[in-house]
Design an enzyme around this catalytic site. Sequence first.
Site, PDB file in Angstrom:
ATOM      1  N   LYS A 173       0.862  -1.187   0.000  1.00 18.14           N
ATOM      2  CA  LYS A 173       0.000   0.000   0.000  1.00 18.14           C
ATOM      3  C   LYS A 173       0.898   1.238   0.000  1.00 18.14           C
ATOM      4  O   LYS A 173       1.465   1.617   1.013  1.00 18.14           O
ATOM      5  CB  LYS A 173      -0.923   0.044   1.215  1.00 18.14           C
ATOM      6  CG  LYS A 173      -1.996   1.112   0.997  1.00 18.14           C
ATOM      7  CD  LYS A 173      -2.468   1.802   2.241  1.00 18.14           C
ATOM      8  CE  LYS A 173      -1.626   2.914   2.744  1.00 18.14           C
ATOM      9  NZ  LYS A 173      -1.558   4.122   1.887  1.00 18.14           N
ATOM     10  N   GLY A 226       7.164   5.321   7.964  1.00 17.43           N
ATOM     11  CA  GLY A 226       6.290   6.483   8.047  1.00 17.43           C
ATOM     12  C   GLY A 226       6.478   7.178   9.374  1.00 17.43           C
ATOM     13  O   GLY A 226       7.540   7.079  10.001  1.00 17.43           O
ATOM     14  N   SER A 227       5.431   7.855   9.811  1.00 12.55           N
ATOM     15  CA  SER A 227       5.555   8.658  11.030  1.00 12.55           C
ATOM     16  C   SER A 227       5.487   7.789  12.284  1.00 12.55           C
ATOM     17  O   SER A 227       4.949   6.682  12.268  1.00 12.55           O
ATOM     18  CB  SER A 227       4.428   9.690  11.061  1.00 12.55           C
ATOM     19  OG  SER A 227       3.198   9.023  11.120  1.00 12.55           O
ATOM     20  N   ASN A 228       5.998   8.348  13.352  1.00  8.89           N
ATOM     21  CA  ASN A 228       6.004   7.672  14.634  1.00  8.89           C
ATOM     22  C   ASN A 228       4.576   7.405  15.119  1.00  8.89           C
ATOM     23  O   ASN A 228       4.263   6.333  15.631  1.00  8.89           O
ATOM     24  CB  ASN A 228       6.767   8.582  15.610  1.00  8.89           C
ATOM     25  CG  ASN A 228       7.025   7.913  16.910  1.00  8.89           C
ATOM     26  OD1 ASN A 228       6.124   7.852  17.724  1.00  8.89           O
ATOM     27  ND2 ASN A 228       8.227   7.405  17.106  1.00  8.89           N
ATOM     28  N   GLY A 231       3.094   4.574  13.116  1.00  5.34           N
ATOM     29  CA  GLY A 231       3.844   3.354  13.438  1.00  5.34           C
ATOM     30  C   GLY A 231       3.420   2.745  14.767  1.00  5.34           C
ATOM     31  O   GLY A 231       3.260   1.539  14.897  1.00  5.34           O
ATOM     32  N   GLU A 248      10.084   1.655  10.521  1.00  4.24           N
ATOM     33  CA  GLU A 248      11.121   2.668  10.280  1.00  4.24           C
ATOM     34  C   GLU A 248      10.421   4.014  10.341  1.00  4.24           C
ATOM     35  O   GLU A 248       9.599   4.313   9.482  1.00  4.24           O
ATOM     36  CB  GLU A 248      11.752   2.481   8.891  1.00  4.24           C
ATOM     37  CG  GLU A 248      12.491   1.180   8.705  1.00  4.24           C
ATOM     38  CD  GLU A 248      13.694   1.021   9.604  1.00  4.24           C
ATOM     39  OE1 GLU A 248      14.184   2.029  10.151  1.00  4.24           O
ATOM     40  OE2 GLU A 248      14.125  -0.121   9.780  1.00  4.24           O
ATOM     41  N   CYS A 282      13.681  11.366   6.318  1.00  3.15           N
ATOM     42  CA  CYS A 282      13.723  10.902   7.702  1.00  3.15           C
ATOM     43  C   CYS A 282      15.105  11.167   8.292  1.00  3.15           C
ATOM     44  O   CYS A 282      15.258  11.297   9.495  1.00  3.15           O
ATOM     45  CB  CYS A 282      13.372   9.431   7.773  1.00  3.15           C
ATOM     46  SG  CYS A 282      14.321   8.453   6.618  1.00  3.15           S
ATOM     47  N   GLU A 383       9.837  16.321  15.130  1.00  2.00           N
ATOM     48  CA  GLU A 383      10.132  16.260  13.701  1.00  2.00           C
ATOM     49  C   GLU A 383       9.280  17.286  12.952  1.00  2.00           C
ATOM     50  O   GLU A 383       8.052  17.253  13.025  1.00  2.00           O
ATOM     51  CB  GLU A 383       9.840  14.846  13.178  1.00  2.00           C
ATOM     52  CG  GLU A 383      10.359  14.629  11.776  1.00  2.00           C
ATOM     53  CD  GLU A 383      10.047  13.238  11.228  1.00  2.00           C
ATOM     54  OE1 GLU A 383       8.913  12.762  11.400  1.00  2.00           O
ATOM     55  OE2 GLU A 383      10.948  12.639  10.608  1.00  2.00           O
TER      56      GLU A 383
HETATM   57  P1  NAD Z   1       2.506   8.612   7.609  1.00  2.29           P
HETATM   58  O1  NAD Z   1       2.854   7.873   8.827  1.00  2.29           O
HETATM   59  O2  NAD Z   1       1.452   9.643   7.677  1.00  2.29           O
HETATM   60  O3  NAD Z   1       2.073   7.593   6.460  1.00  2.29           O
HETATM   61  C1  NAD Z   1       2.886   6.504   6.071  1.00  2.29           C
HETATM   62  C2  NAD Z   1       2.020   5.436   5.433  1.00  2.29           C
HETATM   63  O4  NAD Z   1       1.153   4.884   6.433  1.00  2.29           O
HETATM   64  C3  NAD Z   1       1.109   5.948   4.324  1.00  2.29           C
HETATM   65  O5  NAD Z   1       1.045   4.992   3.302  1.00  2.29           O
HETATM   66  C4  NAD Z   1      -0.234   6.080   5.021  1.00  2.29           C
HETATM   67  O6  NAD Z   1      -1.334   5.992   4.152  1.00  2.29           O
HETATM   68  C5  NAD Z   1      -0.186   4.889   5.975  1.00  2.29           C
HETATM   69  N1  NAD Z   1      -1.092   4.979   7.131  1.00  2.29           N
HETATM   70  C6  NAD Z   1      -1.544   6.094   7.747  1.00  2.29           C
HETATM   71  N2  NAD Z   1      -2.370   5.759   8.771  1.00  2.29           N
HETATM   72  C7  NAD Z   1      -2.423   4.407   8.811  1.00  2.29           C
HETATM   73  C8  NAD Z   1      -3.099   3.460   9.639  1.00  2.29           C
HETATM   74  N3  NAD Z   1      -3.882   3.851  10.650  1.00  2.29           N
HETATM   75  N4  NAD Z   1      -2.920   2.143   9.385  1.00  2.29           N
HETATM   76  C9  NAD Z   1      -2.131   1.728   8.387  1.00  2.29           C
HETATM   77  N5  NAD Z   1      -1.476   2.577   7.555  1.00  2.29           N
HETATM   78  C10 NAD Z   1      -1.609   3.903   7.771  1.00  2.29           C
HETATM   79  O7  NAD Z   1       3.889   9.245   7.063  1.00  2.29           O
HETATM   80  P2  NAD Z   1       4.130  10.207   5.817  1.00  2.29           P
HETATM   81  O8  NAD Z   1       3.634  11.570   6.154  1.00  2.29           O
HETATM   82  O9  NAD Z   1       3.648   9.558   4.567  1.00  2.29           O
HETATM   83  O10 NAD Z   1       5.738  10.200   5.761  1.00  2.29           O
HETATM   84  C11 NAD Z   1       6.531  10.994   6.562  1.00  2.29           C
HETATM   85  C12 NAD Z   1       7.083  10.237   7.745  1.00  2.29           C
HETATM   86  O11 NAD Z   1       7.802   9.094   7.301  1.00  2.29           O
HETATM   87  C13 NAD Z   1       8.087  11.042   8.551  1.00  2.29           C
HETATM   88  O12 NAD Z   1       7.844  10.870   9.912  1.00  2.29           O
HETATM   89  C14 NAD Z   1       9.426  10.426   8.156  1.00  2.29           C
HETATM   90  O13 NAD Z   1      10.446  10.601   9.103  1.00  2.29           O
HETATM   91  C15 NAD Z   1       9.059   9.002   7.976  1.00  2.29           C
HETATM   92  N6  NAD Z   1      10.058   8.313   7.164  1.00  2.29           N
HETATM   93  C16 NAD Z   1      10.895   7.397   7.786  1.00  2.29           C
HETATM   94  C17 NAD Z   1      11.882   6.735   7.056  1.00  2.29           C
HETATM   95  C18 NAD Z   1      12.786   5.725   7.725  1.00  2.29           C
HETATM   96  O14 NAD Z   1      13.287   4.852   7.039  1.00  2.29           O
HETATM   97  N7  NAD Z   1      13.025   5.794   9.021  1.00  2.29           N
HETATM   98  C19 NAD Z   1      12.016   6.982   5.700  1.00  2.29           C
HETATM   99  C20 NAD Z   1      11.166   7.915   5.100  1.00  2.29           C
HETATM  100  C21 NAD Z   1      10.185   8.560   5.855  1.00  2.29           C
END
Ligand code: NAD
Length: 494
Positions: A173, A226-228, A231, A248, A282, A383
């Site tokens: 996804k 994605g975001s903390n 996650g 991550e 990130c 962040e």
């Molecule tokens: P996000 O957490 O909003 O979304 C990430 C993904 O999760 C998206 O596909 C989103 O649709 C999905 N998602 C959202 N809510 C969900 C739920 N309840 N259940 C399942 N899936 C869900 O993050 P973003 O705004 O897309 O990306 C930015 C974040 O990603 C920042 O915090 C950044 O630091 C982090 N990031 C981390 C790394 C790493 O490897 N550590 C790399 C790139 C980005």
Amino acid sequence: MMKVLNFINGEWKESSSKQFAPVINPATGDAIGEVTVSIEADVGAAVKAAKAAQKKWALEPAPKRAEVLYKVGYLLKERKEQLARMLTMEMGKVIEEARGEVQEGIDMAFYMAGEGRRLFGDTTPSELKDKFAMSVRAPVGVVGIITPWNFPIAIATWKSFPAIVAGNAVVWKPALETPFMAQELAKIFEEAGLPKGVFNVVNGDGPTTGNALVEHPDVRVISFTGSNEVGRKIAEKCGRSLKKVSLEMGGKNAVIVMDDADLSLAVEGILWSAFGTSGQRCTACSRIIAHESIKKELENRLLEAMRTLTIGNGLDENVKVGPVINEKALQKIDRYVQIGKEEGAKLLTGGYILQEGEYNKGYYYAPTLFTDVMPNMRIAREEIFGPVASIIPVKSLEEAIEVNNSVDYGLSSSIFTRDVNKVFTAMRDLDTGIVYVNAGTTGAEIHLPFGGTKGTGNGHRDSGVAALDVFTEWKSIYIDFSGKLQRAQIDIDE
Ligand code: NAD
């Protein structure tokens, strides 16, 4: 206008919701496509296809599975420029960085294809006579991958390539903002001859589509970036169902500049890691921990260097800083800048949304630098995910390390110094998953583990051989060729 569909069991399908979401070019605000928005039933169909395909796929010899990845690597290479341009259009990063991101995918394809002839386990002596012992990696089954918009193709390759070479099937996804790269990667897998159902894409939002993947009982492992905040929610759900989960997440990465540093080099490193990708990495540097004796000089040099940053549409080769992803991100960044001012940080430059002329339609934020920031301020701890960096003055290496380690995140850190003793102390004491010496906080290579400590992750890693640990289970096998029942761990007097 591109119309992006789901890729399920080798077929391109509209979601059963019949709903579409617009795809917006953040540089211009124009709608450049639309993407099907999936519901639970679509996720169910993809998981079903993956589950059926995985059984056969796992029985293919691993070097044969790897052949598909080699083809994927060549196709990515052939299409690098086309993909990079499309990536810039949907995500906004400058074309040079987009090319770099596609290159990561190419490198990962060849690296993980090589694993097809390794996937090493151990052989080890048995404690008993005429008995053989070994451990092998077994695929987990159906892998659910959930990714953010900031690296729309690289992160998917970090996760899907090791998963596939290890004999799993994937349901991915992608972020709703960046579906083009997902479509292109699926097309490449299709052309490379991957059997139907081994790689599936289900587009949609997080709470519905992402959540359906997390909750599906036949998905055995979730690999999330994605975001903390998100996650944590995913980990809670996976915890309840005892599902393996790799996270991550965010970072609050720092560059430490010591009194003996090569300041020109430090400025270059900071510029690239703080304002590259408009700070939406990130691993972006959002804290500059500066020794007080060079702080003023560093501020002046950074201000001078920041004046050379051309801001605009990332397709223009001269542009160094592109837009941020959307209006919501602009507002979030601006809110943090206001918080910084209220907390008493000194704004040196930037701190506003760019609205003149061509900037008006896209989502542009002026590269921003704060100084005299205290480690406990929110702009030094949370962040921001935009082109905002904060200088925190310190008096010693010990204090610099303490400040670096004082945040909830632990992804990447960097130190600029010419003193070998300081280098080794920092290498040992910086509590982050990645440490750079005399380089910025970005620039990870695909054959090393990628991830972080504390709030950045949950102990797993993307990339490198470590990625295989997420997508395989260890199976220990004992073969007794003594012809009699030998019992281990039993004290027998002979
Ligand atoms: P996000 O957490 O909003 O979304 C990430 C993904 O999760 C998206 O596909 C989103 O649709 C999905 N998602 C959202 N809510 C969900 C739920 N309840 N259940 C399942 N899936 C869900 O993050 P973003 O705004 O897309 O990306 C930015 C974040 O990603 C920042 O915090 C950044 O630091 C982090 N990031 C981390 C790394 C790493 O490897 N550590 C790399 C790139 C980005």
